[in-house]
Scaffold this motif. Structure first.
Motif, PDB file in Angstrom:
ATOM      1  N   UNK A  73       0.832  -1.203   0.000  1.00 48.39           N
ATOM      2  CA  UNK A  73       0.000   0.000   0.000  1.00 48.39           C
ATOM      3  C   UNK A  73       0.874   1.264   0.000  1.00 48.39           C
ATOM      4  N   UNK A  74       1.854   1.256  -0.902  1.00 49.61           N
ATOM      5  CA  UNK A  74       2.759   2.384  -1.060  1.00 49.61           C
ATOM      6  C   UNK A  74       2.605   2.969  -2.458  1.00 49.61           C
ATOM      7  N   UNK A  75       3.184   4.161  -2.608  1.00 56.68           N
ATOM      8  CA  UNK A  75       3.264   4.784  -3.928  1.00 56.68           C
ATOM      9  C   UNK A  75       4.629   5.453  -4.052  1.00 56.68           C
ATOM     10  N   UNK A  76       5.057   5.746  -5.298  1.00 57.75           N
ATOM     11  CA  UNK A  76       6.330   6.449  -5.457  1.00 57.75           C
ATOM     12  C   UNK A  76       6.163   7.917  -5.070  1.00 57.75           C
ATOM     13  N   UNK A  77       6.747   8.309  -3.942  1.00 58.40           N
ATOM     14  CA  UNK A  77       6.648   9.688  -3.477  1.00 58.40           C
ATOM     15  C   UNK A  77       7.729  10.534  -4.156  1.00 58.40           C
ATOM     16  N   UNK A  78       8.937   9.946  -4.283  1.00 53.92           N
ATOM     17  CA  UNK A  78      10.042  10.622  -4.965  1.00 53.92           C
ATOM     18  C   UNK A  78      10.551   9.707  -6.074  1.00 53.92           C
ATOM     19  N   UNK A  79      10.755  10.280  -7.240  1.00 52.87           N
ATOM     20  CA  UNK A  79      11.476   9.597  -8.314  1.00 52.87           C
ATOM     21  C   UNK A  79      12.716  10.453  -8.542  1.00 52.87           C
ATOM     22  N   UNK A  80      13.887   9.852  -8.327  1.00 51.17           N
ATOM     23  CA  UNK A  80      15.100  10.667  -8.407  1.00 51.17           C
ATOM     24  C   UNK A  80      16.066  10.137  -9.458  1.00 51.17           C
ATOM     25  N   UNK A  81      16.877  11.042  -9.954  1.00 51.33           N
ATOM     26  CA  UNK A  81      18.031  10.650 -10.767  1.00 51.33           C
ATOM     27  C   UNK A  81      19.057  11.774 -10.718  1.00 51.33           C
ATOM     28  N   UNK A  82      20.232  11.469 -11.237  1.00 50.34           N
ATOM     29  CA  UNK A  82      21.298  12.460 -11.206  1.00 50.34           C
ATOM     30  C   UNK A  82      21.613  12.941 -12.614  1.00 50.34           C
ATOM     31  N   UNK A  83      22.116  14.146 -12.673  1.00 50.36           N
ATOM     32  CA  UNK A  83      22.698  14.684 -13.898  1.00 50.36           C
ATOM     33  C   UNK A  83      24.187  14.797 -13.633  1.00 50.36           C
TER      34      UNK A  83
END
Length: 142
Positions: A73-83
């Motif tokens: 019962x979770x969802x993606x709160x943060x989607x991260x990546x780097x430049x």
């Protein structure tokens, strides 16, 4: 202005992942309880592209992750990546991947940094191609 509230621990984990994968882009998700907008579970992902200029989640890994989040019962709160060579601002490619209107899109720039920093850590909301930068508030705990 909208704000991403994140713990120091999660902040440090995202930055450490970006540094570790440099010169390739790092990517991952921070899941949280559905409907809370509270990032809790750090999930570093493999950049299937293994590229210094773009990232790509492995489709099998992503499917597994979404099933796991559903079960918890979770969802993606943060989607991260780097430049790795540019500022922490969404690229055209990033916009095309941004299909979670409820998520915070965090970018960490490892360009022009040494191991101690400085680095950019910025957060955005991306809805239907519209980019809105938001404040980042780092807290010890929720």
């Amino acid at each position: 202005m909208p704000t991403l509230t994140i713990t120091q621990t999660l902040f440090d984990q995202i930055v450490a992942h970006a540094r570790k994968d440099h010169p390739d882009e790092a990517c991952g998700v921070v899941a949280g309880p559905a409907g809370t907008d509270r990032p809790e579970r750090f999930i570093p992902m493999l950049n299937a592209a293994r590229s210094p200029t773009f990232y790509e989640f492995d489709s099998q890994d992503l499917l597994k992750l979404y099933r796991e989040m559903d079960d918890r019962d979770e969802e993606p709160v943060i989607i991260y990546h780097s430049h790795t060579a540019t500022e922490a601002y969404p690229s055209r490619t990033d916009l095309s991947y941004a299909n979670e209107p409820g998520a915070h899109y965090v970018l960490v720039s490892t360009a022009d940094t040494d191991d101690a920093g400085p680095f950019q850590f910025r957060s955005y909301r991306i809805v239907e191609g519209e980019i809105t930068e938001e404040d980042v508030k780092v807290v010890e705990a929720y």
